[in-house]
Design an enzyme around this catalytic site. Structure first.
Site, PDB file in Angstrom:
ATOM      1  N   GLU A 149      -8.379   3.182  -0.844  1.00 63.76           N
ATOM      2  CA  GLU A 149      -8.704   3.627   0.514  1.00 63.76           C
ATOM      3  C   GLU A 149      -8.927   5.140   0.547  1.00 63.76           C
ATOM      4  O   GLU A 149      -8.047   5.907   0.175  1.00 63.76           O
ATOM      5  CB  GLU A 149      -7.575   3.247   1.470  1.00 63.76           C
ATOM      6  CG  GLU A 149      -7.839   3.660   2.906  1.00 63.76           C
ATOM      7  CD  GLU A 149      -6.729   3.238   3.845  1.00 63.76           C
ATOM      8  OE1 GLU A 149      -6.630   3.818   4.942  1.00 63.76           O
ATOM      9  OE2 GLU A 149      -5.943   2.345   3.487  1.00 63.76           O
ATOM     10  N   ASN A 206      -0.900   3.338  12.786  1.00 59.62           N
ATOM     11  CA  ASN A 206      -0.129   4.566  12.925  1.00 59.62           C
ATOM     12  C   ASN A 206       1.244   4.162  13.466  1.00 59.62           C
ATOM     13  O   ASN A 206       1.511   2.987  13.657  1.00 59.62           O
ATOM     14  CB  ASN A 206      -0.835   5.556  13.854  1.00 59.62           C
ATOM     15  CG  ASN A 206      -0.470   6.991  13.551  1.00 59.62           C
ATOM     16  OD1 ASN A 206       0.627   7.280  13.092  1.00 59.62           O
ATOM     17  ND2 ASN A 206      -1.399   7.897  13.796  1.00 59.62           N
ATOM     18  N   ASN A 258     -10.488   4.327   6.918  1.00 59.22           N
ATOM     19  CA  ASN A 258     -10.242   4.529   8.339  1.00 59.22           C
ATOM     20  C   ASN A 258     -10.571   5.979   8.697  1.00 59.22           C
ATOM     21  O   ASN A 258     -10.129   6.498   9.698  1.00 59.22           O
ATOM     22  CB  ASN A 258      -8.780   4.216   8.711  1.00 59.22           C
ATOM     23  CG  ASN A 258      -7.831   5.296   8.266  1.00 59.22           C
ATOM     24  OD1 ASN A 258      -7.669   5.537   7.078  1.00 59.22           O
ATOM     25  ND2 ASN A 258      -7.188   5.960   9.220  1.00 59.22           N
ATOM     26  N   ASN A 298      -5.769   9.580   1.642  1.00 59.16           N
ATOM     27  CA  ASN A 298      -6.371  10.264   2.789  1.00 59.16           C
ATOM     28  C   ASN A 298      -7.415  11.305   2.392  1.00 59.16           C
ATOM     29  O   ASN A 298      -7.493  12.386   2.984  1.00 59.16           O
ATOM     30  CB  ASN A 298      -5.305  10.914   3.670  1.00 59.16           C
ATOM     31  CG  ASN A 298      -4.666   9.931   4.638  1.00 59.16           C
ATOM     32  OD1 ASN A 298      -3.489   9.631   4.535  1.00 59.16           O
ATOM     33  ND2 ASN A 298      -5.452   9.399   5.566  1.00 59.16           N
ATOM     34  N   ASP A 340      -3.606   4.986  -0.594  1.00 62.91           N
ATOM     35  CA  ASP A 340      -4.436   5.726   0.364  1.00 62.91           C
ATOM     36  C   ASP A 340      -4.065   7.198   0.315  1.00 62.91           C
ATOM     37  O   ASP A 340      -3.088   7.615   0.934  1.00 62.91           O
ATOM     38  CB  ASP A 340      -4.225   5.175   1.776  1.00 62.91           C
ATOM     39  CG  ASP A 340      -4.921   6.027   2.830  1.00 62.91           C
ATOM     40  OD1 ASP A 340      -5.814   6.817   2.472  1.00 62.91           O
ATOM     41  OD2 ASP A 340      -4.559   5.896   4.017  1.00 62.91           O
ATOM     42  N   LYS A 369       1.126   5.193   0.691  1.00 59.52           N
ATOM     43  CA  LYS A 369       0.489   6.337   1.333  1.00 59.52           C
ATOM     44  C   LYS A 369       0.576   7.518   0.381  1.00 59.52           C
ATOM     45  O   LYS A 369       1.652   8.046   0.118  1.00 59.52           O
ATOM     46  CB  LYS A 369       1.174   6.671   2.658  1.00 59.52           C
ATOM     47  CG  LYS A 369       0.635   7.934   3.327  1.00 59.52           C
ATOM     48  CD  LYS A 369      -0.844   7.821   3.672  1.00 59.52           C
ATOM     49  CE  LYS A 369      -1.082   6.960   4.881  1.00 59.52           C
ATOM     50  NZ  LYS A 369      -2.500   6.979   5.320  1.00 59.52           N
ATOM     51  N   ASP A 414      -8.861  -0.818  13.839  1.00 62.62           N
ATOM     52  CA  ASP A 414      -7.781  -1.317  14.688  1.00 62.62           C
ATOM     53  C   ASP A 414      -8.067  -1.027  16.158  1.00 62.62           C
ATOM     54  O   ASP A 414      -8.935  -0.204  16.481  1.00 62.62           O
ATOM     55  CB  ASP A 414      -6.457  -0.678  14.267  1.00 62.62           C
ATOM     56  CG  ASP A 414      -6.449   0.817  14.515  1.00 62.62           C
ATOM     57  OD1 ASP A 414      -5.991   1.245  15.591  1.00 62.62           O
ATOM     58  OD2 ASP A 414      -6.939   1.570  13.644  1.00 62.62           O
ATOM     59  N   LYS A 464       0.850  -1.184   0.000  1.00 56.47           N
ATOM     60  CA  LYS A 464       0.000   0.000   0.000  1.00 56.47           C
ATOM     61  C   LYS A 464       0.889   1.239   0.000  1.00 56.47           C
ATOM     62  O   LYS A 464       1.838   1.334   0.791  1.00 56.47           O
ATOM     63  CB  LYS A 464      -0.907   0.044   1.223  1.00 56.47           C
ATOM     64  CG  LYS A 464      -1.777   1.316   1.297  1.00 56.47           C
ATOM     65  CD  LYS A 464      -2.462   1.455   2.630  1.00 56.47           C
ATOM     66  CE  LYS A 464      -3.568   0.451   2.763  1.00 56.47           C
ATOM     67  NZ  LYS A 464      -4.352   0.658   4.014  1.00 56.47           N
ATOM     68  N   HIS A 505      -6.143  -0.469  10.370  1.00 60.46           N
ATOM     69  CA  HIS A 505      -5.377   0.748  10.134  1.00 60.46           C
ATOM     70  C   HIS A 505      -4.172   0.752  11.063  1.00 60.46           C
ATOM     71  O   HIS A 505      -4.145   0.072  12.081  1.00 60.46           O
ATOM     72  CB  HIS A 505      -6.285   1.960  10.414  1.00 60.46           C
ATOM     73  CG  HIS A 505      -5.568   3.224  10.731  1.00 60.46           C
ATOM     74  ND1 HIS A 505      -5.375   3.655  12.036  1.00 60.46           N
ATOM     75  CD2 HIS A 505      -5.002   4.153   9.942  1.00 60.46           C
ATOM     76  CE1 HIS A 505      -4.723   4.807  12.015  1.00 60.46           C
ATOM     77  NE2 HIS A 505      -4.489   5.126  10.771  1.00 60.46           N
TER      78      HIS A 505
END
Length: 330
Positions: free
Chosen positions: A145, A226, A174, A122, A120, A92, A198, A90, A224
């Site tokens: 995502e 972090n 997420n 965001n 993703d 970001k 998560d 994946k 998800h």
């Protein structure tokens, strides 16, 4: 606190923590994906970034270097596959122009034709941009995502519902289903296929309950991630082991913190799978010397609030966060 109590309860009963969650242990190892990031040149800022340039480990050296092109992102994935055996990746996104990031996605698929490739951004793309970027890649991406978010007075859930009507791709999130009320509205609009729930957001019981509901409804659970260290990685392993059905490969940032060694026996990622400890409870042992060192370092910090703008302003003067603008597009 709940993690510590589950650890103690598992030790008391002589069973791994995953046996205390939901319907108990479902698998011995948990598939995880290689989480790829764009990285800028740390020399452009006078901030105390870690320097691993003399490390013997190729990945430790690479993760501190600039990586902003499709070729560099592919090299990053290849290095991660060599070290951890990842099959799926994946990226970001939300950093460069969407077309440039999709060039990286296409390069990844060419390099890993059997791999599942995701991105993703965001929610940084508009609905129109997300459709134009993703529709041509319906046979390249395995899911998308949070490609777009709120706009023109409509909620992120409404916009994603329109996206799903236009693009034949599973949608993960997420961002728009991070509690039960949001999840209810998301299911009513049929805008999400994969909920990345998560234990940070949902707690251990909530995460597994979500996984059970998604499995019963023919949807997919994932996790998800972090920034996290060895202890959270272990918690992810226990939750992943207890999730029913066929979860998507879990996210983990741990590869970017690997080597901190806060545990004496941290679970490892091998051949793209995260080990599930077999010992009772959480199944691991703290390295108290390293934990105390980390705590001392934490207490030396002038503040503990995250401020991404500070670093970004070295690259772009007066940079401010804007959820509809990629980080390096101003």
């Amino acid at each position: 606190m709940k993690c510590a109590l589950l650890d103690l309860f598992g030790q008391y009963l002589g069973v791994p923590m995953c046996e205390l969650l939901g319907e108990g242990k479902q698998r011995d190892k948990v598939e995880v994906l290689g989480y790829l990031f764009y990285v800028s040149d740390k020399k452009k800022a006078d901030l105390p970034y870690l320097d691993e340039s003399i490390s013997d480990d190729p990945w430790y050296r690479m993760r501190r270097e600039e990586m902003l092109t499709p070729a560099k992102i592919v090299a990053q994935a290849q290095c991660l596959q060599e070290k951890y055996g990842f099959r799926n990746f994946k990226l970001k996104g939300g950093v460069l122009k969407g077309t440039e990031e999709m060039d990286a996605v296409k390069a990844l698929k060419k390099a890993f034709p059997e791999g599942r490739i995701n991105i993703d951004p965001n929610g940084a793309w508009s609905l129109a941009e997300a459709i134009s970027l993703c529709k041509p890649l319906e046979n390249v991406l395995s899911y998308i995502e949070d490609p777009c978010g709120p706009e023109a007075g409509f909620s992120g859930r409404e916009i994603l519902s329109e996206f799903k009507n236009a693009v034949n791709l599973p949608v993960a999130t997420n961002m728009i289903a991070v509690n039960w009320r949001q999840f209810y509205h998301s299911t009513m609009l049929k805008c999400v296929d994969i909920v990345l729930a998560d234990p940070h957001f949902w707690g251990f019981e909530g995460t597994i309950r979500m996984a059970q509901i998604l499995n019963d409804w023919g949807l997919t659970w994932g996790s998800h991630s972090n920034n996290h260290f060895d202890i959270t990685l272990t918690a992810f392993a226990q939750v992943g082991a207890a999730a029913p059905g066929k979860p998507t490969a879990l996210d983990t940032h741990w590869i970017w913190q690997d080597g901190q060694n806060l545990l004496q026996d941290a679970p490892q990622i091998r051949d793209g799978y995260l080990e599930v400890p077999k010992k009772p409870g959480l199944g691991v042992t703290l390295n108290m010397k390293r934990v105390e060192e980390a705590n001392a370092l934490y207490n030396k910090l002038p503040n503990h609030d995250r401020n991404d703008a500070e670093a970004m302003q070295y690259l772009i003067p007066n940079w401010k966060y804007d959820n509809k603008k990629p980080a390096l597009v101003r």
